[in-house]
Design a protein around this motif. Structure first.
Motif, PDB file in Angstrom:
ATOM      1  N   GLU A  64      11.042  67.670 -47.993  1.00  0.00           N
ATOM      2  CA  GLU A  64      11.002  66.313 -48.560  1.00  0.00           C
ATOM      3  C   GLU A  64      12.374  65.916 -49.096  1.00  0.00           C
ATOM      4  O   GLU A  64      12.849  64.803 -48.858  1.00  0.00           O
ATOM      5  CB  GLU A  64       9.957  66.232 -49.673  1.00  0.00           C
ATOM      6  CG  GLU A  64       9.765  64.846 -50.233  1.00  0.00           C
ATOM      7  CD  GLU A  64       8.560  64.142 -49.658  1.00  0.00           C
ATOM      8  OE1 GLU A  64       8.656  62.930 -49.397  1.00  0.00           O
ATOM      9  OE2 GLU A  64       7.509  64.776 -49.479  1.00  0.00           O
ATOM     10  N   ALA A  65      13.018  66.820 -49.816  1.00  0.00           N
ATOM     11  CA  ALA A  65      14.348  66.532 -50.373  1.00  0.00           C
ATOM     12  C   ALA A  65      15.357  66.285 -49.252  1.00  0.00           C
ATOM     13  O   ALA A  65      16.184  65.366 -49.353  1.00  0.00           O
ATOM     14  CB  ALA A  65      14.808  67.675 -51.267  1.00  0.00           C
ATOM     15  N   SER A  66      15.300  67.066 -48.200  1.00  0.00           N
ATOM     16  CA  SER A  66      16.219  66.888 -47.078  1.00  0.00           C
ATOM     17  C   SER A  66      16.012  65.536 -46.409  1.00  0.00           C
ATOM     18  O   SER A  66      16.972  64.799 -46.162  1.00  0.00           O
ATOM     19  CB  SER A  66      16.035  68.014 -46.058  1.00  0.00           C
ATOM     20  OG  SER A  66      16.832  67.781 -44.915  1.00  0.00           O
ATOM     21  N   MET A  67      14.757  65.197 -46.134  1.00  0.00           N
ATOM     22  CA  MET A  67      14.487  63.931 -45.460  1.00  0.00           C
ATOM     23  C   MET A  67      14.847  62.742 -46.344  1.00  0.00           C
ATOM     24  O   MET A  67      15.410  61.760 -45.857  1.00  0.00           O
ATOM     25  CB  MET A  67      13.026  63.881 -45.010  1.00  0.00           C
ATOM     26  CG  MET A  67      12.770  64.802 -43.823  1.00  0.00           C
ATOM     27  SD  MET A  67      11.103  64.693 -43.176  1.00  0.00           S
ATOM     28  CE  MET A  67      10.356  66.111 -43.965  1.00  0.00           C
ATOM     29  N   THR A  68      14.538  62.837 -47.621  1.00  0.00           N
ATOM     30  CA  THR A  68      14.883  61.752 -48.548  1.00  0.00           C
ATOM     31  C   THR A  68      16.395  61.578 -48.617  1.00  0.00           C
ATOM     32  O   THR A  68      16.902  60.453 -48.590  1.00  0.00           O
ATOM     33  CB  THR A  68      14.301  62.035 -49.950  1.00  0.00           C
ATOM     34  OG1 THR A  68      12.878  62.147 -49.834  1.00  0.00           O
ATOM     35  CG2 THR A  68      14.643  60.929 -50.928  1.00  0.00           C
ATOM     36  N   SER A  69      17.115  62.683 -48.678  1.00  0.00           N
ATOM     37  CA  SER A  69      18.579  62.622 -48.730  1.00  0.00           C
ATOM     38  C   SER A  69      19.157  62.021 -47.450  1.00  0.00           C
ATOM     39  O   SER A  69      20.025  61.145 -47.500  1.00  0.00           O
ATOM     40  CB  SER A  69      19.140  64.026 -48.957  1.00  0.00           C
ATOM     41  OG  SER A  69      20.544  64.017 -48.882  1.00  0.00           O
ATOM     42  N   LEU A  70      18.661  62.477 -46.314  1.00  0.00           N
ATOM     43  CA  LEU A  70      19.164  61.963 -45.034  1.00  0.00           C
ATOM     44  C   LEU A  70      18.835  60.480 -44.843  1.00  0.00           C
ATOM     45  O   LEU A  70      19.632  59.726 -44.300  1.00  0.00           O
ATOM     46  CB  LEU A  70      18.596  62.775 -43.877  1.00  0.00           C
ATOM     47  CG  LEU A  70      19.164  64.180 -43.721  1.00  0.00           C
ATOM     48  CD1 LEU A  70      18.310  65.001 -42.760  1.00  0.00           C
ATOM     49  CD2 LEU A  70      20.603  64.123 -43.239  1.00  0.00           C
TER      50      LEU A  70
END
Length: 184
Positions: A64-70
């Motif tokens: 979730e953190a990766s997708m939100t950041s990207l």
């Protein structure tokens, strides 16, 4: 900043899963891997099931953190295409044998796998209905399946694709997903 003991334990559990499979996750194996006592582990996770649920939540949080950041925003603030693009880019760069083994082992347990399922439901496009599919539905589904296939290939074979090739494939998959713009 030092990682919390809880994070240390979850990362240790992932290493044990990657090496020995989910069946290898015991209080003893994870405590030894984390450099803690069994009592220290029990303090954070009262049961093995709590630990496995924690590992699922940990993986889901990382995704979730990766997708939100990207994507630059949470899933509920994005279009289907923006969510899919972040999903593709995360999926093609986040590959571990431990994740695959954990997901396979707990696939039928909706309670344990709920954190990961929640992330996938927020970020992956909803499955299309019955054929015929629109060109947009078809290309988005094919792009998602290609990203999932790339993730699965690396997780199953343990063969890493050269970084430049992986980046090229990721861009091609993302381009496929965006071939048809959002309907107005």
């Amino acid at each position: 900043m030092r990682p919390s003991k809880r994070t240390l334990i979850l990362e240790a559990a992932l290493r044990v899963i990657g090496r020995d499979g989910v069946a290898g996750v015991t209080y003893e194996s994870v405590a030894e891997e984390a450099g803690l006592t069994k009592a220290g582990l029990v303090y954070h996770f009262a049961t093995r099931e709590d630990l496995l649920h924690g590992v699922h939540a940990h993986i889901a949080g990382q995704w979730e953190a990766s997708m939100t950041s990207l994507a630059g925003a949470p899933a509920d603030q994005l279009s289907d295409l923006e969510r899919l693009d972040a999903y593709i880019r995360t999926t093609t760069q986040s590959v571990t044998r431990a994740e695959l083994l954990l997901l396979l082992d707990t696939a039928g347990d909706v309670t344990v796998s709920a954190p990961v399922t929640g992330v996938l439901n927020r970020w992956a496009p909803p499955p299309p209905g019955n054929p015929p599919l629109s060109d947009r539905q078809l290309t988005m589904l094919l792009a998602q399946l290609a990203a999932d296939g790339l993730w699965l290939h690396e997780a199953l074979t343990g063969t890493s694709i050269a970084p430049q090739t992986l980046q090229y494939l990721t861009e091609q998959i993302a381009e496929l997903a965006g071939r048809y713009p959002e309907p107005s």
